[in-house]
Scaffold this motif. Structure first.
Motif, PDB file in Angstrom:
ATOM      1  N   GLY A  88      -1.602   3.295  19.226  1.00  0.00           N
ATOM      2  CA  GLY A  88      -1.095   3.278  17.853  1.00  0.00           C
ATOM      3  C   GLY A  88       0.148   4.136  17.683  1.00  0.00           C
ATOM      4  N   VAL A  89       0.177   5.286  18.353  1.00  0.00           N
ATOM      5  CA  VAL A  89       1.324   6.202  18.264  1.00  0.00           C
ATOM      6  C   VAL A  89       2.562   5.599  18.934  1.00  0.00           C
ATOM      7  N   MET A  90       2.362   4.846  20.023  1.00  0.00           N
ATOM      8  CA  MET A  90       3.485   4.269  20.770  1.00  0.00           C
ATOM      9  C   MET A  90       4.168   3.127  20.014  1.00  0.00           C
ATOM     10  N   ILE A  91       3.417   2.417  19.160  1.00  0.00           N
ATOM     11  CA  ILE A  91       3.973   1.226  18.507  1.00  0.00           C
ATOM     12  C   ILE A  91       5.199   1.542  17.633  1.00  0.00           C
ATOM     13  N   LYS A  95      20.863   7.635  19.485  1.00  0.00           N
ATOM     14  CA  LYS A  95      20.149   8.857  19.860  1.00  0.00           C
ATOM     15  C   LYS A  95      18.753   8.828  19.255  1.00  0.00           C
ATOM     16  N   LEU A  96      17.802   9.406  19.987  1.00  0.00           N
ATOM     17  CA  LEU A  96      16.440   9.525  19.477  1.00  0.00           C
ATOM     18  C   LEU A  96      16.409  10.629  18.426  1.00  0.00           C
ATOM     19  N   ASP A  97      15.941  10.298  17.221  1.00  0.00           N
ATOM     20  CA  ASP A  97      15.761  11.313  16.186  1.00  0.00           C
ATOM     21  C   ASP A  97      14.441  12.026  16.472  1.00  0.00           C
ATOM     22  N   VAL A  98      14.552  13.192  17.090  1.00  0.00           N
ATOM     23  CA  VAL A  98      13.367  13.914  17.579  1.00  0.00           C
ATOM     24  C   VAL A  98      12.413  14.265  16.435  1.00  0.00           C
ATOM     25  N   THR A  99      12.970  14.655  15.283  1.00  0.00           N
ATOM     26  CA  THR A  99      12.117  15.022  14.132  1.00  0.00           C
ATOM     27  C   THR A  99      11.267  13.835  13.705  1.00  0.00           C
ATOM     28  N   ILE A 118       8.497  13.184  16.255  1.00  0.00           N
ATOM     29  CA  ILE A 118       7.385  14.141  16.146  1.00  0.00           C
ATOM     30  C   ILE A 118       6.524  13.830  14.919  1.00  0.00           C
ATOM     31  N   LEU A 119       7.189  13.573  13.765  1.00  0.00           N
ATOM     32  CA  LEU A 119       6.453  13.250  12.533  1.00  0.00           C
ATOM     33  C   LEU A 119       5.601  11.992  12.716  1.00  0.00           C
ATOM     34  N   SER A 120       6.206  10.970  13.342  1.00  0.00           N
ATOM     35  CA  SER A 120       5.511   9.695  13.570  1.00  0.00           C
ATOM     36  C   SER A 120       4.325   9.894  14.506  1.00  0.00           C
ATOM     37  N   THR A 121       4.561  10.588  15.618  1.00  0.00           N
ATOM     38  CA  THR A 121       3.514  10.772  16.628  1.00  0.00           C
ATOM     39  C   THR A 121       2.325  11.558  16.084  1.00  0.00           C
ATOM     40  N   ILE A 161      -5.913  13.660   5.805  1.00  0.00           N
ATOM     41  CA  ILE A 161      -4.991  14.200   4.785  1.00  0.00           C
ATOM     42  C   ILE A 161      -3.692  14.663   5.440  1.00  0.00           C
ATOM     43  N   GLY A 162      -3.834  15.429   6.546  1.00  0.00           N
ATOM     44  CA  GLY A 162      -2.636  15.918   7.261  1.00  0.00           C
ATOM     45  C   GLY A 162      -1.779  14.771   7.762  1.00  0.00           C
ATOM     46  N   GLY A 163      -2.432  13.754   8.341  1.00  0.00           N
ATOM     47  CA  GLY A 163      -1.720  12.574   8.843  1.00  0.00           C
ATOM     48  C   GLY A 163      -0.968  11.850   7.733  1.00  0.00           C
TER      49      GLY A 163
END
Length: 482
Positions: free
Chosen positions: A64-67, A200-204, A207-210, A238-240
């Protein structure tokens, strides 16, 4: 259609599609291939039920995280090398599982596999939508539907047969040579057919998505074990959700977003994504609780409970290409309405199950449900994708698959918790066990049946929501004509 890659060179589209479909079938099959092997693995690795579930929970989370990440990868890297990378990653994970001599090694192998699956599935759909013109996308996505729908459905049956006749290692060993052949064939027949650009990969955002989607999926996947009141469920959900809202806000305020959420400005895409997600909830939840009923109430073996679902998988295999052609010819609305009615009609009798219900009867009902789903899932997805311009197809695929994955986890969590809570609330008092053990057993079976009835009632509610959504679809055909 002139089959040329991004460099203007001719390629054999049929051979490329075959390689894509076989490879993706192997990867998607792994979502459910361990479901009936858990008791054997628990014994071999000496771990508990909740621990062994991580082989599926962890797999689904990483998948799910990779999609969402796949949309950036598809636009950044050439499709041939991305597919080879996904299949090689999957192969490495499968080999780790095959040689695993403890639970930790097996879990690492499953998580590596999931990275490959999370890339190969969106890549398959994006390529199929890109190399076929709109008027032929129904058939193309029907073929993709064979992989995405049938592979997970035959997983439990195949797993049960292998466990009964061979060892759990053969579940992975039989896939390794097929994937090796796919990788070799992909070297020759896979072509760069998707336009790429150096972004460029938006690192933020990454991280938020993952963390956001990972936490949300973790929360829903632990509901069955911990219950809704557990902090281990509440806090990740809730955190997610908070992180996903921040992620969404960031995407809408970026010139070049990591994941293009503006695909939701297309009304047709939004309705299609919602409909396929709710349909998936109805499908995956029942796929999970029906084998439990067959094993716990009917006393069937893991293999025979998996076999009862095989008729539905065969039905989907037969119908996916047919409904693809029907979409190209008749449009999406009539197909979706008819399919959802079949799904609802096929679900209603499950509410009246008894401990004496015929297994054949249940197999037929399940096949009717899958017949309905085959008329909805890929035609609706294709109609939503057809409403997007070509440069947004990879983002549309990622958004659609992510939504579906999250809703599947939600649906399963809701059904399992309803089943558990209703069963628990209707269980007879422990004093009856000592006084009248046979009466206690009879009451306990009735309490469990009441739990299943309640869970299937919720599944019907999912179906009714989906039926309502079908009526607001536009009846566009493959060419976008009403």
């Amino acid at each position: 259609m002139n089959n040329t890659d991004i460099n203007g060179k001719h390629y054999n589209r049929t051979l490329m599609v075959i390689v894509l479909l076989i490879g993706s079938f192997c990867t998607v099959l792994n979502q459910t291939i361990l479901s009936t092997a858990f008791p054997t693995l628990m014994k071999d690795f000496d771990v508990s039920t909740s621990t062994i579930q991580w082989l599926t929970t962890g797999f689904m989370m990483v998948n799910g995280v990779m999609i969402p990440v796949s949309a950036w990868l598809i636009t950044r890297f050439k499709s041939k090398w991305l597919y080879l990378g996904a299949m090689t990653t999957f192969l490495i994970g499968t080999i780790i599982c095959f040689i695993a001599d403890n639970f930790t090694t097996m879990l690492i192998g499953r998580l590596v596999q999931a990275v490959g699956v999370g890339l190969s599935m969106p890549l398959l759909q994006t390529i199929m939508l890109s190399i076929f013109p709109p008027e032929k996308r129904g058939v193309a996505m029907g073929m993709a539907g064979l992989v995405i729908g049938v592979a997970p459905a035959i997983g439990p049956t195949l797993s049960g047969w292998v466990i009964d006749n061979m060892t759990w290692r053969d579940l992975f060993g039989m896939i390794i040579p097929v994937v090796v052949i796919v990788i070799i064939l992909a070297m020759f027949f896979m072509k760069n057919v998707l336009q790429t650009r150096k972004e460029k990969l938006d690192v933020t955002s990454f991280i938020l998505s993952t963390i956001g989607f990972g936490a949300l999926l973790y929360g829903f996947s632990t509901v069955g074990d911990k219950g809704w009141s557990s902090m281990e469920v509440i806090l990740p959900i809730i955190g997610g959700l908070i992180l996903i809202v921040i992620f969404g806000y960031r995407q809408l305020h970026m010139d070049k977003p990591f994941l293009e959420l503006r695909v939701f400005t297309s009304r047709e895409f939004t309705i299609a994504a919602a409909l396929s997600s709710v349909t998936n909830m109805a499908m995956v939840g029942v796929e999970m609780i029906l084998p439990m009923y067959l094993q716990i109430i009917k006393g069937l073996s893991a293999f025979h409970s998996g076999l009862a679902l095989l008729g539905g998988a065969v039905m989907m295999a037969i119908m996916s290409p047919i409904t693809g052609r029907a979409f190209d010819k008749f449009g999406v609305k009539r197909l979706a309405i008819t399919g959802m009615l079949f799904l609802t009609i096929g679900t209603v009798p499950f509410v009246f199950l008894t401990k004496d219900s015929s297994t054949l009867y249940l197999t037929v009902l399940y096949a009717i449900r899958m017949f309905g789903i085959s008329m909805v899932m890929m035609p609706v997805t294709t109609s939503g994708m057809n409403s997007l311009p070509n440069n947004l197809i990879s983002h549309g695929t990622a958004v659609n698959n992510t939504t579906r994955q999250v809703f599947s986890s939600m649906g399963t969590a809701i059904l399992i918790s309803v089943l558990s809570n209703v069963t628990k609330n209707n269980m007879p008092g422990k004093h009856l066990l000592k006084q009248m053990p046979l009466v206690y057993k009879d009451h306990a079976i009735n309490a469990t049946l009441t739990g299943y009835h309640a869970a299937f009632m919720v599944a019907i509610l999912f179906c009714i929501i989906a039926v309502c959504l079908t009526f607001i679809l536009k009846n566009t055909n493959a060419k976008g004509v009403k």
